[in-house]
Design a protein around this motif. Structure first.
Motif, PDB file in Angstrom:
ATOM      1  N   ASP A 189      79.103  43.380  41.013  1.00  0.00           N
ATOM      2  CA  ASP A 189      78.169  44.071  41.924  1.00  0.00           C
ATOM      3  C   ASP A 189      77.834  45.501  41.502  1.00  0.00           C
ATOM      4  O   ASP A 189      77.463  46.327  42.342  1.00  0.00           O
ATOM      5  CB  ASP A 189      78.711  44.086  43.364  1.00  0.00           C
ATOM      6  N   TYR A 190      77.957  45.796  40.221  1.00  0.00           N
ATOM      7  CA  TYR A 190      77.518  47.108  39.742  1.00  0.00           C
ATOM      8  C   TYR A 190      76.017  47.103  39.439  1.00  0.00           C
ATOM      9  O   TYR A 190      75.401  48.161  39.326  1.00  0.00           O
ATOM     10  CB  TYR A 190      78.284  47.497  38.472  1.00  0.00           C
ATOM     11  N   LEU A 191      75.445  45.919  39.297  1.00  0.00           N
ATOM     12  CA  LEU A 191      74.028  45.786  38.990  1.00  0.00           C
ATOM     13  C   LEU A 191      73.483  44.614  39.788  1.00  0.00           C
ATOM     14  O   LEU A 191      73.964  43.487  39.658  1.00  0.00           O
ATOM     15  CB  LEU A 191      73.835  45.533  37.484  1.00  0.00           C
ATOM     16  N   THR A 192      72.497  44.885  40.637  1.00  0.00           N
ATOM     17  CA  THR A 192      71.944  43.843  41.498  1.00  0.00           C
ATOM     18  C   THR A 192      70.427  43.857  41.414  1.00  0.00           C
ATOM     19  O   THR A 192      69.792  44.885  41.663  1.00  0.00           O
ATOM     20  CB  THR A 192      72.367  44.049  42.969  1.00  0.00           C
ATOM     21  N   LEU A 193      69.862  42.727  41.051  1.00  0.00           N
ATOM     22  CA  LEU A 193      68.412  42.560  41.013  1.00  0.00           C
ATOM     23  C   LEU A 193      68.057  41.228  41.663  1.00  0.00           C
ATOM     24  O   LEU A 193      68.834  40.271  41.604  1.00  0.00           O
ATOM     25  CB  LEU A 193      67.888  42.579  39.565  1.00  0.00           C
ATOM     26  N   ARG A 194      66.880  41.173  42.268  1.00  0.00           N
ATOM     27  CA  ARG A 194      66.399  39.912  42.839  1.00  0.00           C
ATOM     28  C   ARG A 194      66.176  38.904  41.720  1.00  0.00           C
ATOM     29  O   ARG A 194      65.821  39.264  40.587  1.00  0.00           O
ATOM     30  CB  ARG A 194      65.110  40.144  43.609  1.00  0.00           C
ATOM     31  N   SER A 195      66.380  37.632  42.034  1.00  0.00           N
ATOM     32  CA  SER A 195      66.274  36.592  41.014  1.00  0.00           C
ATOM     33  C   SER A 195      64.849  36.407  40.513  1.00  0.00           C
ATOM     34  O   SER A 195      64.641  36.104  39.327  1.00  0.00           O
ATOM     35  CB  SER A 195      66.804  35.262  41.559  1.00  0.00           C
ATOM     36  N   ALA A 196      63.837  36.593  41.384  1.00  0.00           N
ATOM     37  CA  ALA A 196      62.450  36.330  40.980  1.00  0.00           C
ATOM     38  C   ALA A 196      62.000  37.211  39.813  1.00  0.00           C
ATOM     39  O   ALA A 196      61.470  36.701  38.816  1.00  0.00           O
ATOM     40  CB  ALA A 196      61.509  36.489  42.176  1.00  0.00           C
ATOM     41  N   PRO A 197      62.200  38.548  39.853  1.00  0.00           N
ATOM     42  CA  PRO A 197      61.815  39.366  38.694  1.00  0.00           C
ATOM     43  C   PRO A 197      62.604  39.028  37.440  1.00  0.00           C
ATOM     44  O   PRO A 197      62.060  39.059  36.329  1.00  0.00           O
ATOM     45  CB  PRO A 197      62.126  40.800  39.163  1.00  0.00           C
ATOM     46  N   VAL A 198      63.886  38.693  37.603  1.00  0.00           N
ATOM     47  CA  VAL A 198      64.710  38.353  36.447  1.00  0.00           C
ATOM     48  C   VAL A 198      64.185  37.092  35.771  1.00  0.00           C
ATOM     49  O   VAL A 198      63.998  37.043  34.544  1.00  0.00           O
ATOM     50  CB  VAL A 198      66.186  38.162  36.874  1.00  0.00           C
ATOM     51  N   GLU A 199      63.927  36.043  36.565  1.00  0.00           N
ATOM     52  CA  GLU A 199      63.430  34.791  35.998  1.00  0.00           C
ATOM     53  C   GLU A 199      62.049  34.979  35.377  1.00  0.00           C
ATOM     54  O   GLU A 199      61.719  34.347  34.371  1.00  0.00           O
ATOM     55  CB  GLU A 199      63.377  33.710  37.094  1.00  0.00           C
ATOM     56  N   THR A 200      61.234  35.860  35.943  1.00  0.00           N
ATOM     57  CA  THR A 200      59.916  36.151  35.381  1.00  0.00           C
ATOM     58  C   THR A 200      60.044  36.796  34.011  1.00  0.00           C
ATOM     59  O   THR A 200      59.349  36.422  33.057  1.00  0.00           O
ATOM     60  CB  THR A 200      59.116  37.079  36.321  1.00  0.00           C
ATOM     61  N   CYS A 201      60.944  37.751  33.892  1.00  0.00           N
ATOM     62  CA  CYS A 201      61.143  38.439  32.616  1.00  0.00           C
ATOM     63  C   CYS A 201      61.750  37.508  31.561  1.00  0.00           C
ATOM     64  O   CYS A 201      61.468  37.655  30.362  1.00  0.00           O
ATOM     65  CB  CYS A 201      62.029  39.662  32.807  1.00  0.00           C
ATOM     66  N   ILE A 202      62.582  36.564  31.993  1.00  0.00           N
ATOM     67  CA  ILE A 202      63.135  35.589  31.050  1.00  0.00           C
ATOM     68  C   ILE A 202      62.007  34.738  30.462  1.00  0.00           C
ATOM     69  O   ILE A 202      61.953  34.478  29.251  1.00  0.00           O
ATOM     70  CB  ILE A 202      64.197  34.715  31.741  1.00  0.00           C
ATOM     71  N   ALA A 203      61.066  34.309  31.323  1.00  0.00           N
ATOM     72  CA  ALA A 203      59.899  33.565  30.829  1.00  0.00           C
ATOM     73  C   ALA A 203      59.079  34.428  29.873  1.00  0.00           C
ATOM     74  O   ALA A 203      58.600  33.964  28.831  1.00  0.00           O
ATOM     75  CB  ALA A 203      59.043  33.094  31.997  1.00  0.00           C
ATOM     76  N   LEU A 204      58.915  35.713  30.221  1.00  0.00           N
ATOM     77  CA  LEU A 204      58.167  36.637  29.370  1.00  0.00           C
ATOM     78  C   LEU A 204      58.827  36.777  28.002  1.00  0.00           C
ATOM     79  O   LEU A 204      58.134  36.889  26.974  1.00  0.00           O
ATOM     80  CB  LEU A 204      58.076  38.001  30.057  1.00  0.00           C
TER      81      LEU A 204
END
Length: 324
Positions: A189-204
């Protein structure tokens, strides 16, 4: 130790979801409590307990005020592989579990095929012994990477670009190091991001590699060709956040976090190595055949890689407004 299951009171407009509590007591004693006024008590029949567990009181439960209570125990504690099956005519059950170590977990379980199945893994029960935990998370890591098509396509793109054994080892190591860093930071829990932006960047990241491959075919040297390990490390940080999201969904008991992090990561690396060696063997076999493949056929896999990742990118961008 103690464990609880909660359920909702009956209102005039009942939506069919009850609240329950599962409470873990001492000496592997458990109570499953469902909020059920006396007029509704008959709806809640005896639970089907995991193997080795037995009721310590009336299997049909006892009425305690507004709650119907089922008591059971075993020579061992409930663990991640256990399930409690409830043949209850409810749309779902909102369960709050109180574990003996003081941790508390809430989750909604829906009725499927006429029954509600409470998964102890989803309620973050421990795995049992450390050997059981190691085996469980190792397997989950291997399974996640081998079923994670987007992660594998990114690795495939790197294999397509990188030339030479030393460069390949350096690139894969950079990718591994990067996703291990963000996996650890997110798990603690030192770094928390919503899953939607993360999955978008993975596709990118996959779209980026597909473009780099096409540029190379046209004689242009891209960033990935010059510094593949830098690109692998940068995008590996994003992929690590994706792994962390998967690990959190598995149901991670607080007491098992260090062990889970270690063996899940080892499983991911093992699955990744299996994929890399498989691709290299297929490529070696293809070169041995020495087939004359036309240029328009050779470029087809690159278009497939770019087309699929672009589709993912567009669909995931459309989900960015979601609160998930």
């Amino acid at each position: 130790m103690r464990v609880f299951f909660v359920t909702a009171s009956v209102f005039a407009h009942d939506i069919g979801v009850s609240k329950a509590e599962l409470v873990e007591g001492s000496n592997n004693q458990y109570q499953l409590r469902v909020h059920a006024p006396a007029m509704m008590a008959a709806r809640f029949s005896s639970p089907q307990l995991p193997e080795g567990f037995e009721f310590t009181a009336n299997p049909r439960g006892s009425q305690q005020g507004q709650w119907k209570v089922f008591e059971f125990s075993a020579e061992r504690a409930l663990r991640a592989g256990d399930e409690i099956r409830l043949a209850w005519e409810r749309d779902g059950l909102m369960v709050t579990t109180y574990w003996g170590d003081g941790s508390q977990v809430s989750r909604l379980f829906k009725n499927q095929a006429g029954a509600i199945t409470l998964s102890m893994a989803q309620l973050k029960a421990t795995s049992g012994s450390w050997q059981d935990a190691a085996q469980r998370y190792l397997f989950l890591g291997v399974e996640h990477i081998l079923l994670g098509v987007d992660h594998l396509l990114f690795v495939l793109g790197l294999l397509w670009i990188v030339r030479g054994s030393a460069a390949l080892v350096k690139t894969i190591t950079a990718f591994t190091l990067a996703h291990s860093i963000t996996l650890g930071l997110a798990t603690f829990d030192y770094l928390t991001l919503r899953s939607a932006p993360v999955e978008t960047c993975i596709a990118l990241s996959i779209v980026f590699l597909a473009v780099e491959i096409m540029r190379a075919r046209e004689g242009q040297t891209g960033l990935t060709h010059r510094y593949p390990w830098v690109v692998a490390f940068a995008f590996g940080l994003l992929h690590g956040l994706g792994f962390a999201g998967a690990l959190s969904e598995i149901g991670l008991a607080q007491s098992e976090i260090p062990l889970a992090l270690l063996f899940f990561n080892v499983g991911v690396e093992l699955g990744q190595l299996i994929f890399v060696f498989t691709v290299l063997l297929v490529a070696l076999f293809g070169r041995k055949l020495n087939l004359a493949i036309p240029n328009h056929i050779r470029v087809l896999p690159v278009y497939c890689l770019g087309g699929l990742s672009a589709y993912w990118l567009l669909t995931r961008v459309a989900m960015l407004g979601s609160p998930v």
